[in-house]
Design a protein around this motif. Structure first.
Motif, PDB file in Angstrom:
ATOM      1  N   ARG A   1      63.871 -15.852  42.974  1.00  0.00           N
ATOM      2  CA  ARG A   1      64.367 -17.236  42.844  1.00  0.00           C
ATOM      3  C   ARG A   1      63.306 -18.131  42.203  1.00  0.00           C
ATOM      4  O   ARG A   1      63.628 -18.994  41.387  1.00  0.00           O
ATOM      5  N   LYS A   2      62.042 -17.891  42.559  1.00  0.00           N
ATOM      6  CA  LYS A   2      60.974 -18.685  41.956  1.00  0.00           C
ATOM      7  C   LYS A   2      60.836 -18.372  40.475  1.00  0.00           C
ATOM      8  O   LYS A   2      60.645 -19.270  39.644  1.00  0.00           O
ATOM      9  N   PHE A   3      60.932 -17.090  40.134  1.00  0.00           N
ATOM     10  CA  PHE A   3      60.870 -16.693  38.717  1.00  0.00           C
ATOM     11  C   PHE A   3      61.955 -17.408  37.919  1.00  0.00           C
ATOM     12  O   PHE A   3      61.704 -17.922  36.823  1.00  0.00           O
ATOM     13  N   ALA A   4      63.168 -17.425  38.468  1.00  0.00           N
ATOM     14  CA  ALA A   4      64.274 -18.078  37.767  1.00  0.00           C
ATOM     15  C   ALA A   4      64.040 -19.577  37.665  1.00  0.00           C
ATOM     16  O   ALA A   4      64.315 -20.197  36.620  1.00  0.00           O
ATOM     17  N   LYS A   5      63.526 -20.163  38.726  1.00  0.00           N
ATOM     18  CA  LYS A   5      63.317 -21.619  38.758  1.00  0.00           C
ATOM     19  C   LYS A   5      62.321 -22.073  37.697  1.00  0.00           C
ATOM     20  O   LYS A   5      62.505 -23.124  37.067  1.00  0.00           O
ATOM     21  N   VAL A   6      61.264 -21.286  37.467  1.00  0.00           N
ATOM     22  CA  VAL A   6      60.258 -21.697  36.478  1.00  0.00           C
ATOM     23  C   VAL A   6      60.691 -21.381  35.052  1.00  0.00           C
ATOM     24  O   VAL A   6      60.035 -21.801  34.093  1.00  0.00           O
ATOM     25  N   GLY A   7      61.782 -20.612  34.889  1.00  0.00           N
ATOM     26  CA  GLY A   7      62.295 -20.356  33.544  1.00  0.00           C
ATOM     27  C   GLY A   7      62.171 -18.940  33.046  1.00  0.00           C
ATOM     28  O   GLY A   7      62.455 -18.657  31.871  1.00  0.00           O
ATOM     29  N   ILE A   8      61.781 -18.008  33.915  1.00  0.00           N
ATOM     30  CA  ILE A   8      61.589 -16.629  33.464  1.00  0.00           C
ATOM     31  C   ILE A   8      62.911 -15.961  33.097  1.00  0.00           C
ATOM     32  O   ILE A   8      62.980 -15.201  32.128  1.00  0.00           O
ATOM     33  N   ALA A   9      63.992 -16.262  33.845  1.00  0.00           N
ATOM     34  CA  ALA A   9      65.293 -15.665  33.507  1.00  0.00           C
ATOM     35  C   ALA A   9      65.715 -16.064  32.094  1.00  0.00           C
ATOM     36  O   ALA A   9      66.139 -15.225  31.289  1.00  0.00           O
ATOM     37  N   GLY A  10      65.578 -17.352  31.778  1.00  0.00           N
ATOM     38  CA  GLY A  10      65.931 -17.823  30.437  1.00  0.00           C
ATOM     39  C   GLY A  10      65.038 -17.219  29.366  1.00  0.00           C
ATOM     40  O   GLY A  10      65.506 -16.852  28.273  1.00  0.00           O
ATOM     41  N   ALA A  11      63.747 -17.091  29.672  1.00  0.00           N
ATOM     42  CA  ALA A  11      62.822 -16.505  28.702  1.00  0.00           C
ATOM     43  C   ALA A  11      63.143 -15.035  28.457  1.00  0.00           C
ATOM     44  O   ALA A  11      62.991 -14.536  27.332  1.00  0.00           O
ATOM     45  N   LEU A  12      63.598 -14.327  29.496  1.00  0.00           N
ATOM     46  CA  LEU A  12      63.978 -12.920  29.322  1.00  0.00           C
ATOM     47  C   LEU A  12      65.219 -12.794  28.440  1.00  0.00           C
ATOM     48  O   LEU A  12      65.313 -11.887  27.603  1.00  0.00           O
ATOM     49  N   VAL A  13      66.176 -13.714  28.624  1.00  0.00           N
ATOM     50  CA  VAL A  13      67.352 -13.708  27.741  1.00  0.00           C
ATOM     51  C   VAL A  13      66.913 -13.945  26.298  1.00  0.00           C
ATOM     52  O   VAL A  13      67.351 -13.251  25.367  1.00  0.00           O
ATOM     53  N   ASP A  14      66.020 -14.905  26.104  1.00  0.00           N
ATOM     54  CA  ASP A  14      65.536 -15.205  24.757  1.00  0.00           C
ATOM     55  C   ASP A  14      64.831 -14.011  24.132  1.00  0.00           C
ATOM     56  O   ASP A  14      64.910 -13.795  22.910  1.00  0.00           O
ATOM     57  N   SER A  15      64.162 -13.223  24.964  1.00  0.00           N
ATOM     58  CA  SER A  15      63.368 -12.103  24.432  1.00  0.00           C
ATOM     59  C   SER A  15      64.236 -10.972  23.896  1.00  0.00           C
ATOM     60  O   SER A  15      63.728 -10.091  23.200  1.00  0.00           O
ATOM     61  N   ILE A  16      65.541 -10.974  24.212  1.00  0.00           N
ATOM     62  CA  ILE A  16      66.403  -9.891  23.734  1.00  0.00           C
ATOM     63  C   ILE A  16      67.466 -10.378  22.755  1.00  0.00           C
ATOM     64  O   ILE A  16      68.393  -9.641  22.421  1.00  0.00           O
ATOM     65  N   ARG A  17      67.328 -11.602  22.285  1.00  0.00           N
ATOM     66  CA  ARG A  17      68.351 -12.135  21.379  1.00  0.00           C
ATOM     67  C   ARG A  17      68.407 -11.386  20.048  1.00  0.00           C
ATOM     68  O   ARG A  17      69.433 -11.419  19.363  1.00  0.00           O
ATOM     69  N   ASP A  18      67.326 -10.707  19.699  1.00  0.00           N
ATOM     70  CA  ASP A  18      67.339  -9.950  18.444  1.00  0.00           C
ATOM     71  C   ASP A  18      68.125  -8.657  18.563  1.00  0.00           C
ATOM     72  O   ASP A  18      68.264  -7.927  17.584  1.00  0.00           O
TER      73      ASP A  18
END
Length: 465
Positions: A251-268
């Motif tokens: 939950r802390k990882f998601a709160k700081v933005g890691i979930a969004g950053a992981l999505v961004d990392s696979i957009r290619d």
């Protein structure tokens, strides 16, 4: 894994004494004496990991290449007060690389030998005498440490030697060397495996902020071990702990933005070298409805479905399975179920199954998602039947009768397709679903409960027979 508290152990000196006794008192030749000592101790349940198996008087513990490397490193370390000289740095790096290679060799027990003879403590001490610009030596030390940390004993030693603080200090020092970053996160992953205390320590050292910082700047290369570290920090794998804290870390990882950053990392998409690792890490972060919805809000569903389409088109079953599994996790949110179906998810999944019609491992993942999408949703269950999920179940169960996971997933999917949709029951029964379910129930113990429940939900009175 190292010995538990209930396993008997023996010192190197006692082992050598037993071999010597076999030769001197029983008249055995050296090789026979050594083999007899090993067999006798194994029969007594003595753990011999970390013991150098040599014959006193014929060979010596110090002749072992692991011990030899450790002794030389220990001498260089003890002769250095503050920082290694440039002259010694080269030898330190070479010795660490040699130790790494020795510990990488399978079947020799070299990792246990190194750990038992102070390897973890020594490398932690060496860290503190390496300048931040000594990247080659730092990489060598981190790579070696990642191998040495293989059980609860070694990770606890690492903790007592301030290992987490040392490694985090190296990584927080602004390093951009990919080898250094990968080696550092490999060490963190090894340290945190099976050790709840170390997971907590890394969180206290703000590893979440480091993850986010590096995920946002990955433009010059990929730090694959970073994703492994995320996954392991979020895995409740310490058997000593009744209630793990990893759910809160996610939950802390998601709160700081890691979930969004992981999505961004696979957009290619398939062009991303980190695709599989990032999908597994993101799946570990997606622990509740709120996080799953945030992933969707960040465009995750569109990205996942496109990757699933592309993996089918290119025949990449590894990617297909990974993203089916990830989509199934994100589909745990009811709002995401609707979004997936609205974006043509049912048809795209059935199409993927058709492209991998010869691979039950992909088909069972497709079934798992359809099962999740249809849970408590008669509308989605109807849409799944329209897309061909019923035909998929029957054909796959007939084609792969020995694939027990596929058989079980198919039974679970069928339950959700019919439990609130009586119209689907008649359709599937008329197409012969009862026969294949009963065959799965008969042939696979793991399918028995799921098959029984599927027969019951199909409205059959004799579902227990």
């Amino acid at each position: 894994m190292g010995p538990s508290k209930n396993v008997r152990t023996i010192s190197q000196e006692a082992f050598d004494g037993l071999v010597r006794e076999n030769m001197e008192d029983l008249g055995m030749d050296p090789s026979e004496a050594l083999q007899d000592a090993i067999e006798t101790l194994n029969l007594q349940g003595v753990d011999l990991s970390g013991i150098v198996k040599c014959v006193p008087g014929v060979s010596s513990v110090v002749d072992n290449p692991v011990i030899h490397s450790l002794d030389r490193l220990r001498k260089l370390n003890s002769d250095t007060k503050d920082q290694f000289s440039d002259k010694d740095l080269e030898e330190v790096a070479e010795l660490l690389d040699k130790l790494h290679d020795l510990c990488s060799a399978e079947g020799l027990g070299n990792v246990a030998i190194a750990a038992r003879n102070g390897g973890v403590e020594l490398v932690c001490s060496i860290f503190q005498k390496l300048r931040c610009d000594c990247e080659r030596s730092l990489v060598s030390a981190l790579r070696t440490m990642a191998l040495l940390l293989h059980d609860i004993q070694t990770t606890e030693t690492f903790r007592k030697c301030s290992g987490p603080t040392i490694v985090m200090g190296i990584l927080n020092g602004g390093a951009e060397n990919l080898d250094l970053l990968n080696s550092g996160f490999s060490a963190i992953a090894s340290a945190a495996t099976g050790n709840e205390i170390l997971k907590e320590l890394f969180m206290e050292l703000k590893i979440d902020e480091l993850f986010l910082k590096l995920l946002r700047k990955q433009d010059k290369g990929c730090i694959l071990s970073l994703y492994d570290a995320i996954r392991i920090l979020l895995t409740p794998d310490d058997n000593r702990v009744v209630a793990s804290q990893v759910y809160g870390y996610a939950r802390k990882f998601a709160k700081v933005g890691i979930a969004g950053a992981l999505v961004d990392s696979i957009r290619d998409g398939l062009g991303s070298s980190n695709l599989i690792q990032a999908s597994i890490a993101l799946k570990a972060v997606a622990v509740n409805d709120e996080i799953c919805r945030s992933i969707a809000d960040n465009g995750g569903i569109d990205v996942f479905l496109q990757i699933i389409d592309d993996s089918g088109g290119q025949g990449n079953k590894t990617v297909a399975k990974a993203f089916c599994s990830l989509l199934s996790k994100v589909a745990g949110s009811d709002s995401n179920k609707a979004a997936i179906v609205e974006k043509g998810g049912m048809d795209r999944l059935i199409r993927l199954a058709a492209r991998f019609s010869d691979d039950p491992s992909v088909i069972q993942e497709v079934m798992s998602i359809i099962c999740t999408l249809s849970l408590r949703s008669p509308e989605n269950a109807a849409r799944a039947i329209e897309a061909g999920a019923g035909d998929l179940a029957i054909e796959a169960m007939q084609n792969f009768p020995q694939a027990h996971l596929l058989q079980r997933n198919s039974c679970l999917m069928i339950r959700n397709l019919v439990v609130r949709n009586p119209e689907n029951r008649a359709l599937l029964l008329n197409n012969g679903i009862e026969k294949v379910i009963r065959k799965a129930k008969e042939n696979h113990e793991s399918c028995k409960d799921a098959a029984t429940a599927a027969l019951r939900d199909l409205g059959l009175d004799n579902y227990n027979s």
